[in-house]
Design an enzyme around this catalytic site. Structure first.
Site, PDB file in Angstrom:
ATOM      1  CG  ASN A   4      -1.690   1.247   1.424  1.00  0.00           C
ATOM      2  OD1 ASN A   4      -1.768   2.080   0.520  1.00  0.00           O
ATOM      3  ND2 ASN A   4      -2.285   1.411   2.601  1.00  0.00           N
ATOM      4  CD1 TRP A   5       3.533   0.928  -2.678  1.00  0.00           C
ATOM      5  CD2 TRP A   5       3.621   1.954  -4.668  1.00  0.00           C
ATOM      6  NE1 TRP A   5       4.267   0.137  -3.525  1.00  0.00           N
ATOM      7  CE2 TRP A   5       4.339   0.738  -4.755  1.00  0.00           C
ATOM      8  CE3 TRP A   5       3.552   2.759  -5.820  1.00  0.00           C
ATOM      9  CZ2 TRP A   5       4.976   0.323  -5.930  1.00  0.00           C
ATOM     10  CZ3 TRP A   5       4.178   2.345  -6.986  1.00  0.00           C
ATOM     11  CH2 TRP A   5       4.881   1.130  -7.042  1.00  0.00           C
ATOM     12  CE  LYS A   6      -0.117   3.332   4.683  1.00  0.00           C
ATOM     13  NZ  LYS A   6      -0.118   3.423   6.126  1.00  0.00           N
ATOM     14  CG  HIS A  90      -5.943   2.085   5.029  1.00  0.00           C
ATOM     15  ND1 HIS A  90      -5.478   3.078   5.856  1.00  0.00           N
ATOM     16  CD2 HIS A  90      -4.956   1.155   4.955  1.00  0.00           C
ATOM     17  CE1 HIS A  90      -4.251   2.756   6.260  1.00  0.00           C
ATOM     18  NE2 HIS A  90      -3.910   1.606   5.717  1.00  0.00           N
ATOM     19  CD  GLU A  92      -2.892   5.697   6.600  1.00  0.00           C
ATOM     20  OE1 GLU A  92      -2.837   5.720   5.357  1.00  0.00           O
ATOM     21  OE2 GLU A  92      -2.001   5.166   7.312  1.00  0.00           O
ATOM     22  CD  GLU A 159      -3.693  -2.313   7.202  1.00  0.00           C
ATOM     23  OE1 GLU A 159      -2.633  -2.649   6.672  1.00  0.00           O
ATOM     24  OE2 GLU A 159      -4.219  -1.200   7.029  1.00  0.00           O
ATOM     25  N   GLY A 165       2.474   2.235  10.759  1.00  0.00           N
ATOM     26  CA  GLY A 165       3.497   3.266  10.646  1.00  0.00           C
ATOM     27  C   GLY A 165       4.197   3.613  11.945  1.00  0.00           C
ATOM     28  CB  SER A 204       4.985  -1.815  12.112  1.00  0.00           C
ATOM     29  OG  SER A 204       4.620  -0.474  12.336  1.00  0.00           O
ATOM     30  N   GLY A 225       2.791  -1.190   4.222  1.00  0.00           N
ATOM     31  CA  GLY A 225       2.920   0.227   3.884  1.00  0.00           C
ATOM     32  C   GLY A 225       4.375   0.596   3.668  1.00  0.00           C
ATOM     33  N   GLY A 226       4.997   1.166   4.698  1.00  0.00           N
ATOM     34  CA  GLY A 226       6.366   1.688   4.603  1.00  0.00           C
ATOM     35  C   GLY A 226       7.360   0.757   3.919  1.00  0.00           C
TER      36      GLY A 226
HETATM   37  P1  PGA Z   1       2.738   0.279   7.574  1.00  0.00           P
HETATM   38  O1  PGA Z   1       1.280   0.542   6.938  1.00  0.00           O
HETATM   39  O2  PGA Z   1       3.241  -1.026   7.009  1.00  0.00           O
HETATM   40  O3  PGA Z   1       3.569   1.449   7.131  1.00  0.00           O
HETATM   41  O4  PGA Z   1       2.568   0.214   9.048  1.00  0.00           O
HETATM   42  C1  PGA Z   1       0.366  -0.513   6.714  1.00  0.00           C
HETATM   43  C2  PGA Z   1      -0.919   0.010   6.132  1.00  0.00           C
HETATM   44  O5  PGA Z   1      -1.374   1.094   6.528  1.00  0.00           O
HETATM   45  O6  PGA Z   1      -1.531  -0.628   5.250  1.00  0.00           O
END
Ligand code: PGA
Length: 247
Positions: A4-6, A90, A92, A159, A165, A204, A225-226
């Site tokens: 997930n590149w956000k 998600h 966010e 999640e 993050g 994470s 994500g990251g």
């Molecule tokens: P993260 O994000 O791996 O940076 O914690 C995961 C996500 O929000 O899908």
């Protein structure tokens, strides 16, 4: 394994990252791999990944087929761009943009009706966890998200919001307990149709901490994500998960 590149990458950066991923992941058949770039980068990623073993998807989609919805994205546009997956609900979207369970339900229903594969995200906040409300929150999120559908989502992602993050990956025991709980809730709602649902963990996840999860029967994959923003780390994460799974 889904990246997930956000809101990271411009189209040119996304093309570069996708090309590098293609080089590193070429030929891997033991995992289904995909990336979800920002909507503005999907076309560039599609161009770079067409004909590869890496699929792509979007981070959200609207519930209407078309119409006066400034700033939103339709499933038909995503299909034309060759997307396979769409992330729905998600945290966010829920917490930063105030998306309600009802909106999540409508988006999920449209994604399923369009033939795209949804990744339904659920997870508790730090406060909810501390107050012992994790089960209740997940039960509500799952029940309300699935209010408008007859077919279950093919993929769900656990999640925990406090793990996203933050560098604090959830403990394996907690992940297993929650994944089991999600499977039970979906089975209660959809019966035998829920049998093949894949449950991902996100929060994470990194090359250094994927091994114990990968060895668990409850873990069907990761939403990353990251660690998906560098081709080297995403490829390493996938390689380590496969290696652990095979042993
Ligand atoms: P993260 O994000 O791996 O940076 O914690 C995961 C996500 O929000 O899908």
């Amino acid at each position: 394994m889904i990246g997930n590149w956000k809101m990271h990458t411009t189209p040119s950066e996304a093309r570069e990252l996708a090309r590098e991923l293609r080089e590193r992941l070429d030929g891997i058949r033991e995992a289904d791999i995909a990336v979800c770039p920002p909507a503005t980068s999907i076309a560039a990623v599609a161009e770079a990944l067409t004909g590869s073993n890496i699929a792509w998807g979007a981070q959200n989609a609207h519930w209407a087929q078309t119409g006066a919805f400034t700033g939103e994205i339709s499933t038909s546009a995503l299909k034309e761009l060759g997307c396979t997956y769409v992330i729905v609900g998600h945290s966010e979207r829920r917490h930063v943009f105030g998306e309600s369970d009802e909106m999540v339900a409508k988006r999920l229903a449209r994604v399923i009706a369009s033939g795209l594969v949804p990744i339904l995200c659920v997870g508790e906040t730090e406060q909810e966890r501390q107050q012992g409300q994790t089960d209740e929150v997940l039960r509500r999120q799952l029940e309300l998200a699935c209010a408008d559908i007859e077919e279950p989502p093919a993929i769900a992602a656990y999640e925990p919001v406090w793990a996203i993050g933050t560098g604090r990956r959830a403990e394996i025991g907690d992940v297993e307990t929650v994944h089991r709980f999600i499977r039970e809730r979906l089975a209660a709602r959809f019966g035998s149709k829920a049998e093949g649902i894949r449950i991902l963990y996100g929060g994470s996840l990194k090359p250094a901490n994927v091994a114990d999860l990968a060895s668990s029967e409850e873990f069907d994959g990761g939403l990353v994500g990251g660690a998906s923003l560098s081709a080297a780390s995403f490829a390493e994460l996938i390689a380590r998960a496969i290696e652990r799974r095979n042993h």
